[in-house]
Design an enzyme around this catalytic site. Structure first.
Site, PDB file in Angstrom:
ATOM      1  N   ASP A  80       0.656 -16.468  55.470  1.00 41.97           N
ATOM      2  CA  ASP A  80       1.098 -15.223  55.384  1.00 41.97           C
ATOM      3  C   ASP A  80       0.160 -14.113  55.101  1.00 41.97           C
ATOM      4  OD1 ASP A  80       3.578 -13.400  54.633  1.00 41.97           O
ATOM      5  OD2 ASP A  80       2.909 -13.665  52.505  1.00 41.97           O
TER       6      ASP A  80
ATOM      7  N   ASP B  24       0.547 -10.233  53.692  1.00 46.55           N
ATOM      8  CA  ASP B  24       0.654  -9.435  52.536  1.00 46.55           C
ATOM      9  C   ASP B  24       0.429 -10.204  51.177  1.00 46.55           C
ATOM     10  OD1 ASP B  24       0.548  -7.224  54.363  1.00 46.55           O
ATOM     11  OD2 ASP B  24       2.783  -7.417  54.482  1.00 46.55           O
TER      12      ASP B  24
ATOM     13  N   ASP C 145       2.417 -16.068  49.350  1.00 47.95           N
ATOM     14  CA  ASP C 145       2.690 -15.595  47.782  1.00 47.95           C
ATOM     15  C   ASP C 145       4.112 -15.433  47.339  1.00 47.95           C
ATOM     16  OD1 ASP C 145       3.408 -12.260  47.716  1.00 47.95           O
ATOM     17  OD2 ASP C 145       2.732 -13.289  49.769  1.00 47.95           O
TER      18      ASP C 145
END
Length: 229
Positions: free
Chosen positions: A7, A9, A187
């Site tokens: 991922d 961001d 996250d």
């Protein structure tokens, strides 16, 4: 084939690139500061809560780009990379990517942010394969090429869509889940469907809900920016 999926961001990048791009367009005078900030922050809150309508958000997020055209957008994005993105790509993130590259893993950036924002970031990380929200394009009135319309093309790479897009990526190469070994770093609770699909899920700088799930299931937790900087 060993795949390392990342991922973007708050996983590899300390900022949310989609939200930050909106901030940048306001800084350069493309959007009204108060009105845009209110809507941008509201969309970001929905994203964190897992309730984002991605079609509405992409139309909103690409308005300024669509109106300014490809040349102005490219110049603004170059400034965005220099001023906001590259400072947020810390050595810890680059080191993690390079560890997988050194092992010979195939690297993929799998993000719910659109391809206009993220393609240059993937290039900066040296990640060849990008799965991002694809943007519909249509011919420009002056016949000089095509440009984004504000709509999404195909399945958006968000939540369960990341699994769908990964399956399509594998199928294009004559592969399926049983013929690859995947590690995925994320996250966000939004990425739970893909984290549950791969062999090695890594909760990376996880939000509170994902951290709790990772602890319960015994997944690896990597607080990347604390441990590797």
């Amino acid at each position: 084939m060993n795949l390392a999926l990342f991922d973007l961001d708050h996983t590899l990048l300390q900022i949310d690139s989609d939200h930050a791009w909106g901030v940048h367009t306001t800084r350069i005078g493309w959007t009204d500061p108060e009105a845009f900030a209110l809507r941008n922050d509201a969309f970001y809150a929905h994203y964190k809560a897992g309730t984002l309508d991605i079609h509405d958000y992409v139309r909103f997020a690409t308005d300024a780009v669509r109106e300014r055209g490809p040349q102005a957008a490219a110049a603004a994005h170059a400034d965005f990379m220099r001023e906001m993105v590259l400072p947020a790509l810390l050595p810890a993130a680059r080191e993690l990517v390079e560890q997988h590259r050194a092992r010979g893993d195939t690297l993929l950036l799998v993000t719910a942010t659109n391809e206009f924002v993220t393609a240059p970031i993937a290039d900066a990380l040296g990640i060849e394969h990008l799965i991002a929200v694809q943007l519909e394009r249509a011919p420009l009135p002056d016949g000089s090429g095509d440009w984004i319309t504000g709509a999404i093309r195909g399945v958006p790479s968000a939540r369960e869509g990341k699994v769908t897009r990964m399956q399509a990526w594998l199928a294009e190469r004559g592969l399926d889940w049983d013929r690859v070994h995947c590690t995925f770093y994320s996250d966000s609770i939004n990425d739970l469907p893909l984290l549950e699909k791969v062999q090695v899920p890594v909760a990376t700088n996880p939000d509170d809900r994902l951290r709790a799930i990772a602890q319960t299931r015994g997944w690896r937790i990597l607080d990347l920016f604390e441990k590797l900087t």
